[in-house]
Design a protein around this motif. Structure first.
Motif, PDB file in Angstrom:
ATOM      1  N   VAL A  92     -10.026   8.198   1.397  1.00  0.00           N
ATOM      2  CA  VAL A  92     -10.026   8.357  -0.054  1.00  0.00           C
ATOM      3  C   VAL A  92     -11.395   7.962  -0.584  1.00  0.00           C
ATOM      4  O   VAL A  92     -12.091   7.132   0.009  1.00  0.00           O
ATOM      5  CB  VAL A  92      -8.917   7.484  -0.692  1.00  0.00           C
ATOM      6  N   SER A  93     -11.823   8.568  -1.678  1.00  0.00           N
ATOM      7  CA  SER A  93     -13.122   8.280  -2.273  1.00  0.00           C
ATOM      8  C   SER A  93     -13.056   7.048  -3.157  1.00  0.00           C
ATOM      9  O   SER A  93     -12.315   7.028  -4.154  1.00  0.00           O
ATOM     10  CB  SER A  93     -13.614   9.481  -3.093  1.00  0.00           C
ATOM     11  N   THR A  94     -13.803   6.020  -2.814  1.00  0.00           N
ATOM     12  CA  THR A  94     -13.835   4.800  -3.628  1.00  0.00           C
ATOM     13  C   THR A  94     -14.386   5.094  -5.011  1.00  0.00           C
ATOM     14  O   THR A  94     -13.887   4.570  -6.024  1.00  0.00           O
ATOM     15  CB  THR A  94     -14.674   3.721  -2.935  1.00  0.00           C
TER      16      THR A  94
ATOM     17  N   LYS B 228     -14.179   7.802  -6.832  1.00  0.00           N
ATOM     18  CA  LYS B 228     -13.181   8.431  -7.696  1.00  0.00           C
ATOM     19  C   LYS B 228     -12.115   7.452  -8.144  1.00  0.00           C
ATOM     20  O   LYS B 228     -11.645   7.501  -9.291  1.00  0.00           O
ATOM     21  CB  LYS B 228     -12.526   9.592  -6.948  1.00  0.00           C
ATOM     22  N   LEU B 229     -11.745   6.533  -7.263  1.00  0.00           N
ATOM     23  CA  LEU B 229     -10.765   5.517  -7.641  1.00  0.00           C
ATOM     24  C   LEU B 229     -11.310   4.606  -8.743  1.00  0.00           C
ATOM     25  O   LEU B 229     -10.616   4.266  -9.692  1.00  0.00           O
ATOM     26  CB  LEU B 229     -10.363   4.687  -6.437  1.00  0.00           C
TER      27      LEU B 229
ATOM     28  N   LYS C  22       0.137   4.084  -2.149  1.00  0.00           N
ATOM     29  CA  LYS C  22      -0.568   5.283  -2.617  1.00  0.00           C
ATOM     30  C   LYS C  22      -1.312   5.965  -1.470  1.00  0.00           C
ATOM     31  O   LYS C  22      -1.682   5.330  -0.489  1.00  0.00           O
ATOM     32  CB  LYS C  22      -1.556   4.921  -3.723  1.00  0.00           C
ATOM     33  N   HIS C  23      -1.543   7.267  -1.649  1.00  0.00           N
ATOM     34  CA  HIS C  23      -2.366   8.083  -0.752  1.00  0.00           C
ATOM     35  C   HIS C  23      -1.843   8.098   0.690  1.00  0.00           C
ATOM     36  O   HIS C  23      -2.618   8.212   1.636  1.00  0.00           O
ATOM     37  CB  HIS C  23      -3.832   7.604  -0.760  1.00  0.00           C
TER      38      HIS C  23
ATOM     39  N   ARG D 156     -10.065   4.152 -13.097  1.00  0.00           N
ATOM     40  CA  ARG D 156      -9.392   2.920 -13.498  1.00  0.00           C
ATOM     41  C   ARG D 156      -8.999   2.959 -14.980  1.00  0.00           C
ATOM     42  O   ARG D 156      -9.747   3.458 -15.804  1.00  0.00           O
ATOM     43  CB  ARG D 156     -10.331   1.732 -13.264  1.00  0.00           C
TER      44      ARG D 156
ATOM     45  N   ARG E  29       0.850  -1.193   0.000  1.00  0.00           N
ATOM     46  CA  ARG E  29       0.000   0.000   0.000  1.00  0.00           C
ATOM     47  C   ARG E  29       0.886   1.243   0.000  1.00  0.00           C
ATOM     48  O   ARG E  29       1.338   1.707   1.054  1.00  0.00           O
ATOM     49  CB  ARG E  29      -0.946  -0.020   1.201  1.00  0.00           C
TER      50      ARG E  29
END
Length: 358
Positions: free
Chosen positions: A349-351, A353-354, A342-343, A358, A340
């Protein structure tokens, strides 16, 4: 002696007699000895429902227990409950020592490596196999000698002397296993003290018996995962410990069922193929329906049956069980954890937006 402890002991005694009548006991790991595993179980912190707990920032511990596991029968044969969640497990060892019988073999972790306890076992013509704690002073009588190879690496042995509080000197064996791979705690060696005669258990056998201690850990996992042994709503220590002991009784009933399945299906390795999680779920789902569908008088045959008749009834019922419906799901090889990276430094974090990116 508490009511909860007596309840566990009586249930274990009845279950042991039934398992023996069924012929469902497992093969002895070391012929001539009744192998017993000893370990501690600390109840998880309870909710703060009691008034004295409401303003406490510390986790309230409702108690702990020492539990004994009978290896051949798969039973939790005894329990030593303690209402003080902060009590040292060693403080209960005098009570455990009173239950030791000749030809027992007690296997335990280093926390139970106490001179008085080991000497009490030896005095009762029983045996122990316990990880060596550095706090127990030993006097080597010889250098470590190569003694074969175990499943996890080379094994060494030496004779040592231990003097108890009464001045009596004991000569025991010290077995050292050099691990090819360190444990998750980073240990490179596993060191065991035992009074087992070398002609009955060589060093490699001792090392293998020590590896079997995971059996009681698995039993604790079943208690918590299958039988919900720790109810965090029970804040009173006596209530929490009684609830835990009821789970031990349920575990012993499950052990009788497993013994009946082993006896009824000798061609199948029941312990390796049957999911006890699914078995517990099946019992939970159908028990209420059975009490409704089956009239009370039809249960009297079990209440009135002697041990031999009850074993015959259980065997007949076990022969009708379709083991395929209770088969364990094979577990694949573990995958390495995804790094892990990232971020980092962000609280969340917004799921959505992730997924959109993609």
């Amino acid at each position: 002696m508490s009511t909860a402890q007596v309840l566990v002991r009586l249930s274990a005694q009845d279950a042991a007699e039934l398992i023996d009548a069924l012929g469902g006991a497992r093969a002895e790991r070391l012929p001539g000895y009744r192998i017993l595993y000893l370990d501690g179980n600390c109840l998880a912190a309870s909710e703060r429902r009691l008034k004295p707990l409401r303003d406490s920032a510390a986790a309230p511990l409702p108690g702990k227990s020492l539990v004994v596991f009978d290896d051949a029968r798969g039973l939790l044969s005894d329990v030593f409950p303690c209402a003080d969640g902060h009590a040292q497990e060693r403080s209960l060892l005098d009570d455990v020592a009173e239950t030791v019988q000749a030809n027992d073999l007690w296997i335990a972790d280093r926390n139970f490596c106490v001179t008085a306890f080991l000497a009490a076992i030896a005095r009762r013509q029983a045996a122990f196999l316990i990880r060596h704690h550095t706090g127990l002073h030993i006097k080597p009588l010889s250098a470590l000698q190569p003694a074969g190879t175990g499943a996890d690496g080379p094994v060494f042995e030496q004779a040592v002397q231990v003097t108890d509080a009464e001045g009596h000197t004991w000569t025991w064996r010290r077995i050292v296993l050099e691990l090819e791979r360190p444990t998750r705690n980073g240990d490179q060696q596993l060191i065991v003290l035992t009074n087992l005669p070398a002609e009955q258990a060589d060093a490699a056998t001792v090392a293998e018996l020590d590896r079997s201690r995971w059996t009681i850990e698995t039993a604790f996992q079943k208690l918590e995962g299958h039988l919900h042994s720790e109810l965090n709503t029970l804040g009173y220590p006596q209530a929490a410990l009684f609830g835990f002991c009821l789970a031990l009784v349920a575990f012993n009933l499950d052990a009788v069922v497993m013994a009946a399945l082993r006896a009824a299906h000798p061609e199948v390795n029941v312990n390796e193929t049957v999911s006890e999680y699914d078995l517990a779920g099946e019992i939970a789902r159908t028990s209420e329906g059975l009490t409704i569908a089956v009239e009370e008088q039809h249960w009297q045959v079990f209440a009135q049956a002697d041990r031999a008749h009850c074993a015959d009834l259980l065997l007949a019922l076990a022969q009708r069980v379709n083991l395929k419906k209770l088969r364990k799901s094979p577990r694949g090889p573990k995958k390495p954890p995804t790094p892990r990276t990232k971020h980092k430094g962000k609280p969340h974090v917004s799921t959505a937006k992730l997924l959109a990116g993609r």
